[in-house]
Design an enzyme around this catalytic site. Structure first.
Site, PDB file in Angstrom:
ATOM      1  CG  ASP A 213      -1.823   1.166   1.328  1.00  0.00           C
ATOM      2  OD1 ASP A 213      -2.645   1.326   0.421  1.00  0.00           O
ATOM      3  OD2 ASP A 213      -1.711   1.940   2.299  1.00  0.00           O
TER       4      ASP A 213
ATOM      5  CD  GLU B 297      -2.406   2.411  -3.489  1.00  0.00           C
ATOM      6  OE1 GLU B 297      -3.340   3.199  -3.668  1.00  0.00           O
ATOM      7  OE2 GLU B 297      -1.796   2.331  -2.404  1.00  0.00           O
TER       8      GLU B 297
END
Length: 799
Positions: free
Chosen positions: A468, A521
């Site tokens: 993330d 990401e």
């Protein structure tokens, strides 16, 4: 208080006689004048110094050889006593326990609130002198330290236990060396709480890294949360504190009581805890795994084909809300069946690591090594992963190494100073989320995170980590204004520490865990996110080493295009074609994730223009385009059946839309059936995935049919076998629409049409095989004539 006399033994005649060899009281004279063994008299009042007993009443000591040395006082000296009382002792084992001294063996115990402490060794029972403040001591005329136990009396109740301070350290030199170097790739096996047998005794070994602490003690249910009697020892210069506590087993709650540099104390959860209490409770839990894995076949097969050359269709799931109220084990009965039915190859689980606030969806982690206790135990989570593997489904997990929340009981200023976070407040504070960023430049912190990535893959058999917020890690000026950040040593904005960390993490995971994939990401154009770490690019950096990267540009542009009314789409044609300019710059995943269906963004179907029929038609056409486009795909739960409402973690997907008693159930089931058929066709058509990262696997047929809102392209597998995808994003039917095709294919057959009646479309299909004609089109010598349905995607392959 009055001490209890030993039970008298009986001789053969039945008469009682004292047994002085079995019960004794070890003398302790703080003045140092007591002689060795002088306390081995019978039964003076407890807590009374033998020297205070009148000489006429003192029993003579038993005959024994004279000692060559003058005995010393066994009592804890004033300095050690003060440090132990205030939780600032670095080496409690050097003071407490049993130690050879001139005159014998000194026994010392620190047991606050105890009324008496007795040493038991074989036939010997020696009550220690009460030195006050919970300290007990005695000197026994022994030549060696014996095996012994302690009898501790609390308000009349006697507790027999091993002495925690008679044990050697549980961590060896290699563990400490690797921790000090920041290279312990299985850090969770060294630090944290582990049920073990040490020196023949079962208990739990505790170890924690707290280099700035003046002292660390263990508190838990096993000591009524009074840490006083459980000081830990500091192991060299590593900053690691360790204590083996006999008799402590699974299920006990614990925290570390840390004395900060300023002398204040705080209770902290274990950063390496492998199990936690259910939030909002915050204690760590002693855990030992008993799960027996049954996924050996899956693991053996996992590494056979590189992920970027294999089918990879991901269903993103927020476990607590997918079916609200289900535990890990209940999910294990339902989730594999549903994902198998829908044809996805993988599930991606939004962060399952423990987090205090459910509204963060797991993205503000406090327990990096513990699956959230909301849904069960760590073994329950392993059971879920195991069942998914047995169903042939890979398990990806969102992993959050960028930041952590400021909760006072967790990582923030863990030992009284910035430790896991950067020491510079401007570098530590995450500007967007009110959290703290990790100090990637500190080797122990990098070790904590690299080992954590390995931990999920090795201990829980996770098949991939979606990392993330990578962009927030890579740039020093991320969401910061001028003056709020300091350039790196080269004057640039790149966070060199974060780059080194990500490279180390990826290299370590790929080396240790064959078949595992890491996915970034990353929302910028950083050069080389999926390039190997040892290959330098134009920027001068080696690649970050990820296996795949989320294609945020494709997601943004394609949703922007679809949001336009069809009459305006001709002016935005490039928004759907531009992705092919850079499609092979990285190994991409096409993500329609939770981020796109929350916070006022609306669900996927609600982004589409037009009435309800047109919205669904647009959605179906878009999904067909997405599954055919180069790159893997990811779809968030609820979007597979055109949920109209935004996702909410409070109640999850609107499953009631699929209830046959609901009037519009067929509309939603039609979209779900399309997703199922997209996956089924995708998995059996190598052209759609085998050359996802190879430009030779894609050919435009027409990318410039602006006025018609038509996009047509070929996908090719390694042998050159084609699939023709045609997306028509206008709300009209186009008859006999000519599409250029390769001349060596004798006929084409429609294998998927998003406008089919069974999906809720108008059922404008091409039911018969379509043969090429020698009339050229789109720069090709042959062409076919198709009927293009309104707002639809059609797939054809050789008949």
């Amino acid at each position: 208080m009055t001490s209890k006399k030993s039970a008298p033994s009986k001789n053969k005649t039945g008469k009682s006689k004292p047994d002085r060899s079995r019960t004794a009281r070890a003398g302790a004279d703080p003045s140092g004048t007591d002689q060795a063994g002088a306390g081995l008299s019978g039964t003076g009042p407890s807590g009374t110094d033998r020297a205070a007993i009148p000489a006429a009443r003192r029993p003579e000591p038993p005959d024994r050889p004279a000692l060559a040395e003058v005995a010393v006082s066994p009592a804890v000296d004033a300095g050690d006593r003060e440090r132990l009382l205030h939780g600032t002792h670095h080496a409690p084992h050097s003071v407490l326990g049993a130690h050879p001294v001139p005159g014998g063996v000194a026994f010392r115990a620190f047991r606050p609130y105890a009324q008496a402490v007795t040493v038991v060794s074989g036939d010997l029972r020696a009550e220690l002198h009460d030195d006050g403040d919970g300290f007990f001591s005695g000197l026994l005329p022994l030549t060696d330290v014996p095996a012994y136990r302690l009898l501790v009396t609390y308000d009349g109740a006697v507790h027999e236990t091993e002495d925690a301070f008679r044990f050697m350290p549980t961590l060896g030199e290699l563990d400490l060396h690797l921790i000090g170097e920041g290279r312990h790739e299985q850090l969770w096996r060294a630090l944290g709480a582990h049920v073990t047998t040490h020196q023949g005794v079962t208990g739990t070994r505790f170890a924690v890294w707290a280099p700035n602490a003046r002292g660390v003690r263990v508190a838990g249910t096993f000591n009524f949360w009074d840490a006083g009697a459980f000081p830990m020892r500091s192991l060299g210069s590593t900053g690691v504190w360790e204590l083996f506590v006999p008799g402590v087993g699974e299920g006990e709650l614990y925290k570390f009581e840390i004395t900060r540099p300023d002398g204040s104390r705080t209770l902290k959860a274990d950063p390496m805890a492998r199990r936690t209490e259910v939030p909002p409770a915050t204690s760590s839990v002693v855990h030992a795994s008993h799960h027996e894995w049954d996924d050996a076949e899956w693991l053996a097969r996992r590494a056979e084909t590189p992920v970027h050359e294999a089918p990879f269709s991901v269903y993103e799931v927020h476990l607590p809300s997918w079916r609200p109220g289900l535990t890990y084990r209940q999910l294990a009965e339902q989730l594999p069946a549903y994902v198998t039915e829908m044809g996805f190859t993988h599930v991606e689980l939004m962060p399952v690591a423990e987090h205090p606030f459910g509204g963060s969806w797991g993205y503000q982690v406090t327990g990096f090594y513990a699956p959230t206790a909301r849904l069960g135990t760590p073994d329950d989570f392993k059971y879920l992963v195991d069942r998914l593997h047995q169903a042939g489904i890979g398990v990806l997990m969102d992993w959050v190494p960028a930041h952590f929340p400021r909760d006072a009981w967790a990582l923030a200023e863990f030992d009284g100073r910035p430790l896991y976070e950067h020491h510079d407040p401007l570098r530590a504070a995450h500007p967007d989320w009110g959290t703290l960023e990790f100090d990637f430049g500190r080797r122990e912190v990098r070790n904590f995170l690299v080992a954590n990535a390995v931990y999920w893959c090795e201990e829980f058999h996770i098949d991939g980590l979606r990392v993330d917020a990578v962009a927030s890690m890579l740039y020093l000026d991320y969401s910061r204004e001028p003056g709020q950040w300091t350039p790196n040593e080269h004057g640039g904005r790149e966070n060199l520490d974060a780059v080194a960390f990500l490279q180390e993490m990826n290299a370590t995971v790929y080396r240790r865990c064959p078949g595992v994939v890491t996915i970034a990401e990353e929302s910028t154009a950083w050069d080389g996110v999926t390039r190997p770490t040892h290959h330098r690019g134009p920027s001068g950096f080696g690649g970050l080493g990820f296996g795949l990267k989320w294609n945020m540009g494709w997601m943004h542009d394609s949703l922007q295009y679809m949001s336009h009314e069809p009459v305006h789409r001709s002016y935005h044609h490039h928004e759907l074609t531009f992705s092919m300019v850079y499609a092979y710059s990285e190994n991409y995943v096409l993500p329609i994730s939770h981020d796109e269906v929350v916070h006022g963004k609306g669900s996927l179907v609600s982004k589409m223009p037009g009435d309800w029929w047109q919205q669904r038609a647009n959605l179906r056409a878009y999904l067909g385009f997405m599954w055919a486009h180069p790159g893997k795909q990811l779809l968030f739960m609820g979007q597979e059946f055109a949920q109209g409402a935004e996702w909410s973690e409070a109640h999850g997907p609107d499953w009631w839309l699929l209830d046959p008693s609901y009037g519009a159930e067929g509309d939603h089931r039609g979209v779900r059936d399309l997703v199922r058929d997209l996956n089924a066709t995708y998995r059996t058509t190598a052209a759609l995935w085998q050359r996802d990262t190879d430009p030779a696997g894609f050919q435009w047929v027409t990318g410039d049919a602006v006025d018609d809102n038509v996009f047509a392209f070929l996908r090719l597998d390694a042998e050159g076998n084609p699939l023709l995808a045609v997306s028509h994003l206008a709300p009209v039917v186009r008859h006999d629409y000519r599409i250029g095709v390769p001349e060596d294919v004798p006929a084409w057959v429609e294998v998927l049409n998003s406008d089919a009646g069974r999906y809720g479309g108008s059922d404008v299909v091409n039911p018969d095989a379509v043969k090429p004609e020698p009339q050229g089109a789109h720069g090709r010598p042959a062409s076919i004539r198709l009927t293009l349905p309104p707002l639809a995607t059609v797939w054809l392959r050789p008949a």
